[in-house]
Write a protein that holds these residues in place. Sequence first.
Motif, PDB file in Angstrom:
ATOM      1  N   THR A 159     135.858 -15.690  24.865  1.00  0.00           N
ATOM      2  CA  THR A 159     137.110 -14.875  24.999  1.00  0.00           C
ATOM      3  C   THR A 159     138.543 -15.606  25.057  1.00  0.00           C
ATOM      4  O   THR A 159     138.649 -16.214  25.783  1.00  0.00           O
ATOM      5  N   ILE A 160     139.426 -15.142  24.141  1.00  0.00           N
ATOM      6  CA  ILE A 160     140.836 -15.517  23.933  1.00  0.00           C
ATOM      7  C   ILE A 160     141.673 -14.224  23.877  1.00  0.00           C
ATOM      8  O   ILE A 160     141.414 -13.641  23.109  1.00  0.00           O
ATOM      9  N   LEU A 161     142.550 -14.211  25.136  1.00  0.00           N
ATOM     10  CA  LEU A 161     143.662 -13.028  25.101  1.00  0.00           C
ATOM     11  C   LEU A 161     143.042 -11.873  24.874  1.00  0.00           C
ATOM     12  O   LEU A 161     143.579 -10.749  24.113  1.00  0.00           O
ATOM     13  N   GLY A 162     141.875 -11.376  25.386  1.00  0.00           N
ATOM     14  CA  GLY A 162     141.068 -10.280  25.208  1.00  0.00           C
ATOM     15  C   GLY A 162     140.330  -9.921  24.119  1.00  0.00           C
ATOM     16  O   GLY A 162     139.483  -9.134  23.944  1.00  0.00           O
ATOM     17  N   LYS A 163     140.105 -11.020  23.251  1.00  0.00           N
ATOM     18  CA  LYS A 163     139.577 -10.775  21.963  1.00  0.00           C
ATOM     19  C   LYS A 163     138.447 -11.876  22.230  1.00  0.00           C
ATOM     20  O   LYS A 163     138.199 -13.020  22.550  1.00  0.00           O
ATOM     21  N   ILE A 164     137.353 -11.137  21.759  1.00  0.00           N
ATOM     22  CA  ILE A 164     135.632 -11.958  21.894  1.00  0.00           C
ATOM     23  C   ILE A 164     135.317 -12.392  20.506  1.00  0.00           C
ATOM     24  O   ILE A 164     135.267 -11.670  19.591  1.00  0.00           O
ATOM     25  N   PHE A 165     135.131 -13.688  20.653  1.00  0.00           N
ATOM     26  CA  PHE A 165     134.631 -14.248  19.399  1.00  0.00           C
ATOM     27  C   PHE A 165     133.043 -14.756  19.613  1.00  0.00           C
ATOM     28  O   PHE A 165     132.584 -15.109  20.860  1.00  0.00           O
ATOM     29  N   GLN A 166     132.133 -14.396  18.588  1.00  0.00           N
ATOM     30  CA  GLN A 166     130.745 -14.955  18.718  1.00  0.00           C
ATOM     31  C   GLN A 166     130.879 -16.615  18.235  1.00  0.00           C
ATOM     32  O   GLN A 166     131.312 -16.738  17.302  1.00  0.00           O
ATOM     33  N   LEU A 167     130.201 -17.198  19.306  1.00  0.00           N
ATOM     34  CA  LEU A 167     130.359 -18.738  18.943  1.00  0.00           C
ATOM     35  C   LEU A 167     129.638 -19.256  17.834  1.00  0.00           C
ATOM     36  O   LEU A 167     129.978 -20.077  17.114  1.00  0.00           O
ATOM     37  N   VAL A 203     146.867 -14.296  13.321  1.00  0.00           N
ATOM     38  CA  VAL A 203     147.230 -13.030  14.172  1.00  0.00           C
ATOM     39  C   VAL A 203     148.011 -13.605  15.267  1.00  0.00           C
ATOM     40  O   VAL A 203     147.603 -14.173  16.050  1.00  0.00           O
ATOM     41  N   ALA A 204     149.328 -12.739  15.707  1.00  0.00           N
ATOM     42  CA  ALA A 204     150.026 -13.141  17.025  1.00  0.00           C
ATOM     43  C   ALA A 204     149.077 -12.600  18.195  1.00  0.00           C
ATOM     44  O   ALA A 204     148.134 -11.848  17.972  1.00  0.00           O
ATOM     45  N   GLY A 205     149.039 -13.369  19.252  1.00  0.00           N
ATOM     46  CA  GLY A 205     148.036 -13.377  20.329  1.00  0.00           C
ATOM     47  C   GLY A 205     148.505 -11.943  21.008  1.00  0.00           C
ATOM     48  O   GLY A 205     147.345 -11.409  21.522  1.00  0.00           O
ATOM     49  N   ASN A 206     149.537 -11.465  21.107  1.00  0.00           N
ATOM     50  CA  ASN A 206     149.668 -10.196  21.952  1.00  0.00           C
ATOM     51  C   ASN A 206     149.136  -8.829  20.858  1.00  0.00           C
ATOM     52  O   ASN A 206     149.012  -7.951  21.772  1.00  0.00           O
TER      53      ASN A 206
END
Length: 329
Positions: A6-14, A45-48
Amino acid sequence: DGSRLTILGKIFQLKEVTRMYVDHSDVADNSVSVTYNGSAAAVTVAGNCMSHLDVTVNGSAVSIVQDETVDTEISYSLSGASDNGSFYMDGHYKATVVFDNLSLTCADSAAVNIENGKRIAIQLVGESTFKDSKASGHSEFDGDGTLNLYGYAKHAYWADEYVQLKKKFTGTINILYAKKDGLNVNQYFLQNGGHFNVSGTLDDGIQVSADDEEGGYATISGGSLTIDVTAAGSKGLKCDGNITIDDSKSAPTVTITNSGKGKWDSDDQEVKGAACMSSDANVTIAAGQISLTATGSGGKGLKCDSTLTITGGDLSVTTTGTTYVNIGC
């Protein structure tokens, strides 16, 4: 044994991550950049706003969907080239899309498909070329670049709502081929500046339909509009509603040439003649330089089903075609 990051609220499947690295580049807030390179595309994509966007990249096919929580305008900048690329964007909030020297061809769908129903500000930088294009929002063109459009599947440019060329737009839009209409609009067409050129269509140059009682009109208040159509029964500029040419912005130049002949419409059981300009309602000309030339058999320069009002401008209409005859109709 972790499976998600999870980075800045965005979840990535490893399992979907092939590499991670830090490049120390600056990314402006509320911005997305898409760079095409042949069969691949890179999206930054911008983090915000990352947690509010669902981004999918499959080769050179890019899909970005804004969720309903987006309340700030996001700018999408597209550049590069792909012979089999596409860009799809959907959402519920207005957005800006920048075409920066972009070249996209898509064999099985629209090269650019914008389904967002809100205002879409389109900025042209340099020269961009699309082969098949579609937009469902309010498309407003700005900038000083050039956009070349080819529609091999249907219309070169299809808009579910309105299309507007802004007064400060000094660029050029070229529709160079369309299997059907060059520009097909379901609400209205406004030209306040810029250069709009249509040729190579197999049906009408510009067709504006009415999706409600007040739609279906075209207003030309500035810039230059040049249309050259050749198809049988075609119309250069066809509107369900009013056509207005005035100088509220700056005196426009309208040049429409139609060499198409008449044709027999088996559905309506009548002959349909080609025309440079055709309105199912009113035509009002108040300013500008307007030249209409019809050379096909049975061709019309200007067709108006209601009231024609001319209060100014320089209007030249020439028809040289012979009588259209359809044996056996």
